[in-house]
Design a protein around this motif. Structure first.
Motif, PDB file in Angstrom:
ATOM      1  N   ASN A   1       0.760  -1.185  -0.012  1.00 53.67           N
ATOM      2  CA  ASN A   1       0.063   0.044   0.088  1.00 53.67           C
ATOM      3  C   ASN A   1       0.799   1.145  -0.002  1.00 53.67           C
ATOM      4  O   ASN A   1       0.770   2.201  -0.659  1.00 53.67           O
ATOM      5  N   LEU A   2       2.109   1.281   0.668  1.00 54.15           N
ATOM      6  CA  LEU A   2       2.768   2.480   0.889  1.00 54.15           C
ATOM      7  C   LEU A   2       3.472   2.528  -0.530  1.00 54.15           C
ATOM      8  O   LEU A   2       3.619   3.737  -1.011  1.00 54.15           O
ATOM      9  N   GLY A   3       3.933   1.802  -1.313  1.00 54.48           N
ATOM     10  CA  GLY A   3       4.387   1.717  -2.589  1.00 54.48           C
ATOM     11  C   GLY A   3       3.432   2.314  -3.463  1.00 54.48           C
ATOM     12  O   GLY A   3       3.950   3.227  -4.217  1.00 54.48           O
ATOM     13  N   GLY A   4       2.370   2.119  -3.315  1.00 51.85           N
ATOM     14  CA  GLY A   4       0.677   2.739  -4.204  1.00 51.85           C
ATOM     15  C   GLY A   4       0.750   3.959  -3.858  1.00 51.85           C
ATOM     16  O   GLY A   4       0.625   4.828  -4.783  1.00 51.85           O
ATOM     17  N   ALA A   5       0.977   4.486  -2.581  1.00 53.01           N
ATOM     18  CA  ALA A   5       0.795   5.856  -2.486  1.00 53.01           C
ATOM     19  C   ALA A   5       2.099   6.599  -2.662  1.00 53.01           C
ATOM     20  O   ALA A   5       1.878   7.756  -3.394  1.00 53.01           O
ATOM     21  N   TYR A   6       3.167   6.179  -2.675  1.00 51.92           N
ATOM     22  CA  TYR A   6       4.212   6.930  -3.143  1.00 51.92           C
ATOM     23  C   TYR A   6       4.291   7.215  -4.790  1.00 51.92           C
ATOM     24  O   TYR A   6       4.547   8.265  -5.375  1.00 51.92           O
TER      25      TYR A   6
ATOM     26  N   ALA B   1      11.072  11.009  -9.628  1.00 50.34           N
ATOM     27  CA  ALA B   1      11.842  10.061  -9.902  1.00 50.34           C
ATOM     28  C   ALA B   1      12.132   9.193  -8.436  1.00 50.34           C
ATOM     29  O   ALA B   1      11.930   8.120  -8.052  1.00 50.34           O
ATOM     30  N   GLN B   2      12.132  10.302  -7.337  1.00 47.19           N
ATOM     31  CA  GLN B   2      12.637   9.632  -5.846  1.00 47.19           C
ATOM     32  C   GLN B   2      11.227   8.725  -5.414  1.00 47.19           C
ATOM     33  O   GLN B   2      11.462   7.860  -4.798  1.00 47.19           O
ATOM     34  N   ASN B   3      10.097   9.603  -5.585  1.00 52.46           N
ATOM     35  CA  ASN B   3       8.920   8.855  -5.259  1.00 52.46           C
ATOM     36  C   ASN B   3       8.829   7.307  -5.985  1.00 52.46           C
ATOM     37  O   ASN B   3       8.290   6.435  -5.186  1.00 52.46           O
ATOM     38  N   ILE B   4       9.121   7.217  -7.082  1.00 49.34           N
ATOM     39  CA  ILE B   4       9.019   5.941  -7.882  1.00 49.34           C
ATOM     40  C   ILE B   4      10.034   4.989  -7.557  1.00 49.34           C
ATOM     41  O   ILE B   4       9.652   3.975  -7.015  1.00 49.34           O
ATOM     42  N   ARG B   5      11.259   5.367  -7.071  1.00 53.33           N
ATOM     43  CA  ARG B   5      12.202   4.299  -6.323  1.00 53.33           C
ATOM     44  C   ARG B   5      11.569   4.177  -5.157  1.00 53.33           C
ATOM     45  O   ARG B   5      11.852   3.193  -4.793  1.00 53.33           O
TER      46      ARG B   5
ATOM     47  N   ILE C   1       9.234   1.462  -5.609  1.00 58.14           N
ATOM     48  CA  ILE C   1      10.112   0.165  -6.134  1.00 58.14           C
ATOM     49  C   ILE C   1      10.634  -0.504  -4.753  1.00 58.14           C
ATOM     50  O   ILE C   1      10.516  -1.929  -4.744  1.00 58.14           O
ATOM     51  N   ASP C   2      10.983   0.211  -4.008  1.00 55.03           N
ATOM     52  CA  ASP C   2      11.758  -0.546  -2.742  1.00 55.03           C
ATOM     53  C   ASP C   2      10.478  -1.145  -1.887  1.00 55.03           C
ATOM     54  O   ASP C   2      10.912  -2.208  -1.306  1.00 55.03           O
ATOM     55  N   CYS C   3       9.422  -0.514  -1.846  1.00 57.93           N
ATOM     56  CA  CYS C   3       8.402  -0.975  -1.214  1.00 57.93           C
ATOM     57  C   CYS C   3       7.899  -2.275  -1.767  1.00 57.93           C
ATOM     58  O   CYS C   3       7.651  -3.194  -0.878  1.00 57.93           O
ATOM     59  N   PHE C   4       7.857  -2.313  -2.742  1.00 60.41           N
ATOM     60  CA  PHE C   4       7.335  -3.465  -3.638  1.00 60.41           C
ATOM     61  C   PHE C   4       8.305  -4.610  -3.286  1.00 60.41           C
ATOM     62  O   PHE C   4       7.680  -5.979  -3.302  1.00 60.41           O
ATOM     63  N   LYS C   5       9.294  -4.414  -3.490  1.00 62.46           N
ATOM     64  CA  LYS C   5      10.626  -5.493  -3.582  1.00 62.46           C
ATOM     65  C   LYS C   5      10.617  -6.051  -2.036  1.00 62.46           C
ATOM     66  O   LYS C   5      10.517  -7.021  -1.782  1.00 62.46           O
TER      67      LYS C   5
ATOM     68  N   ASN D   1       2.176  -4.663  -9.545  1.00 60.26           N
ATOM     69  CA  ASN D   1       2.542  -3.056  -9.352  1.00 60.26           C
ATOM     70  C   ASN D   1       4.041  -2.887  -9.422  1.00 60.26           C
ATOM     71  O   ASN D   1       4.145  -1.730 -10.146  1.00 60.26           O
ATOM     72  N   LEU D   2       4.936  -3.806  -9.299  1.00 55.93           N
ATOM     73  CA  LEU D   2       6.115  -3.490  -9.506  1.00 55.93           C
ATOM     74  C   LEU D   2       6.590  -3.418 -11.143  1.00 55.93           C
ATOM     75  O   LEU D   2       7.280  -2.071 -11.441  1.00 55.93           O
ATOM     76  N   GLY D   3       5.826  -4.048 -11.746  1.00 54.28           N
ATOM     77  CA  GLY D   3       5.870  -3.732 -13.389  1.00 54.28           C
ATOM     78  C   GLY D   3       5.551  -2.188 -13.681  1.00 54.28           C
ATOM     79  O   GLY D   3       6.202  -1.554 -14.502  1.00 54.28           O
TER      80      GLY D   3
END
Length: 581
Positions: A391-396, A408-412, A415-419, A440-442
């Motif tokens: 969920n946190l990854g989606g919010a970023y 770019a930082q938000n997306i990174r 990606i860290d959250c999803f991984k 989601n990671l894709g």
């Protein structure tokens, strides 16, 4: 001037898009630029660099309806959110409540039964379920009354449920049901029916078909129990069963949007019925559990207008806040974390009237998720930790940025959250959640800004790899809507994949077309008009690139549903005019 005007329209169109539309929007932008001879230098070249300047611009996604929850429970999927490519499926509907029917066993006239039962009950309360099973099983050899045997089987079944051995628990509840019926013990019969239904809700399913049948069995058994648990005669059992039935309705698969809407309304009615008994002052813990569940039902409730959607999400937020009045961090940490998780998702779903409101909503969501993660530690509550990380990854991803560097930082971060979530959601252990995170990671890789063609190619290849991983489990016959969503996203990834030669580009385009065709086999205009519109636009634009005669047909199909496009289809008008001439 014409070039600047079209580019301005494209930028306005893309900026206005809700995040769930961005994958399609990226292709729409690509198609418009590719077909504009002023922007396009070479008819055989890759997608023009202008795409990058648009995709890395700050955006303010607003008014998107995310979707779903770990209602499992872990989450029931909500297809409205799936179509974004970002599938935060992690609202948690709270515990399914177990009925602890004792039928006078603590005061049994048989000393051995009374002593062993009290011993087993102490073990049960401490969570020492194996020891409790031994004690309750010993009681069976001493008791011959059918009514009390039915109650003992409830106790043993509850212990196996506590061990997450739900099929074994169901066997003992079934034995209890037989004993209760022999004794004509209606309360015992209903108690066993409720608990049998609970096992259907909680047991893992190997396929979507099996999971759907489990939920239907649960609904049937809860409804059968409510024929016995009449509100005025058994108010607490009635309220508990209504809560559980609400959870089942919320997880009940639906073949059409109308069925989904009806299931949501049924769940809402069940939770409200439970709250007629579970008053805040009398049953504070049950009250908070139902408020949490009611919030998830409002979040999932279908809306026919934007105003309805706003009202539903605000109702959900009010329910979660009501639950948090009692679910304090220090008193009930796990329940506090569950409700904070759900409140975060509601803030993400809350439509905003201005970009400033949208920013605040997403920041509120991130605060809620981080509050949940203060309790949900990776080593202690790994599955819940993974759900909230997702969920946190989606919010970023949804978080608006004022600069390309921030974006770019938000997306990174996403990606860290999803991984991080994938470290828990292993393919063999949690296949459905694994596919959700891969999807989601894709999409996160697809959104990741790039500075060079090499980076752009790597981002697209990473996205393709993730989508293909998701499709290993998202089979057309078992998870049709999720299958279509990932196919649409995969098509967009292929469409943006840079190519070195015309032959490579032709193959990428062919792959994209196949993906869109697969998605459109599910996204029928009558059932999923919004998803149909976006995928049809994608199909039309990719066909236009290769000058296929069907391009105009698909663009017109998308244009017919232009109410789902933030610019009301004006950008598509430019493309169709170009093709027609």
């Amino acid at each position: 001037m014409r070039s600047k005007r079209i580019l301005k329209q494209i930028k306005e169109f893309f900026t206005a898009l809700a995040l769930w539309q961005k994958v399609a929007a990226g292709l729409i932008v690509a198609g418009i630029l590719f077909l504009n001879p002023i922007c396009r230098k070479d008819t055989k070249s890759n997608l023009p660099p202008a795409i990058e300047s648009i995709t890395t611009e700050p955006d303010s996604p607003s008014q998107s309806a995310m979707g779903s929850e770990v209602t499992q429970n872990l989450i029931a999927d909500r297809h409205q959110y799936e179509s974004t490519g970002i599938n935060v499926e992690c609202i948690e509907s709270g515990a399914t409540l177990v009925i602890n029917y004792t039928d006078g066993l603590p005061e049994s006239q048989i000393p051995g039964v009374r002593r062993l039962f009290q011993q087993g009950d102490k073990y049960y309360q401490k969570g020492e379920f194996d020891k409790a099973i031994d004690a309750f099983t010993s009681c069976l050899a001493l008791e011959n009354d059918h009514e009390k045997l039915g109650a003992l089987y409830v106790q043993i079944g509850n212990c196996y449920s506590g061990l997450h051995r739900y099929i074994k628990a169901a066997e003992f509840y079934a034995s209890g049901l037989r004993e209760s019926r022999k004794a004509n013990d209606r309360q015992g019969e209903a108690s066993n029916l409720v608990n049998i239904a609970n096992t259907y809700m909680m047991r893992p399913a190997s396929t979507g078909t099996v999971g759907a049948n489990n939920v239907r069995q649960a609904v049937y058994n809860y409804q059968s129990a409510l024929n016995i648990f009449i509100k005025n005669e058994h108010p607490v059992d009635y309220a508990m069963t209504q809560n559980n039935l609400g959870n089942a309705y919320k997880n009940l698969p639906s073949a059409t949007p109308e069925q989904h809407a009806q299931n949501g309304r049924n769940a809402l009615e069940c939770y409200k019925a439970a709250l007629e008994i579970y008053k805040k002052d009398e049953y504070p813990l049950e009250y908070t559990a139902i408020q949490n569940n009611l919030g998830t039902a409002y979040s999932d409730l279908s809306s026919t207008t934007p105003e309805q959607r706003v009202e539903n999400i605000r109702n959900a937020i009010n329910c979660y806040k009501a639950a948090l009045e009692i679910r304090k961090k220090n008193d009930y940490p796990l329940d506090y974390a569950t409700t904070q998780n759900n409140l975060g998702l509601a803030y993400v779903e809350l439509p905003a009237a201005t970009p400033e409101e949208r920013v605040q909503n997403i920041r509120n969501a991130i605060e809620c998720y981080k509050a949940a993660l203060e309790i949900r530690k990776k080593d202690e509550h790994s599955v819940e930790y993974a759900a909230t990380q997702n969920n946190l990854g989606g919010a970023y991803i949804y978080l608006p940025a004022t600069t390309s560097r921030q974006r770019a930082q938000n997306i990174r971060n996403a990606i860290d959250c999803f991984k991080d979530a994938l470290e828990i959601y292993k393919k063999d252990e949690y296949p459905l959640n694994y596919t959700m995170i891969q999807n989601n990671l894709g999409t996160a890789h697809l959104y990741l800004p790039d500075a060079t063609p090499k980076q752009r190619a790597q981002n697209a290849r990473n996205a393709i790899k993730c989508y293909n991983a998701a499709l290993e489990f998202r089979k057309k016959d078992e998870y049709p809507v999720q299958y279509a969503s990932t196919q649409n996203n995969l098509g967009s990834a292929y469409s943006t994949l840079p190519a070195v030669t015309p032959e490579q580009r032709a193959q990428n385009v062919s792959n994209a077309i196949d993906c869109y065709k697969a998605a459109l086999e599910i996204y029928k205009k009558d059932n999923y008009p919004q998803d149909y519109c976006l995928t049809a636009a994608n199909m039309g634009l990719i066909l236009a690139e290769v000058k296929d005669k069907e391009a105009l047909y698909w663009l017109k199909e998308a244009y017919a549903f232009r109410q789902f496009l933030p610019d009301q289809g004006k950008s598509l008008e430019e493309v169709m005019s170009r093709i027609s001439n």
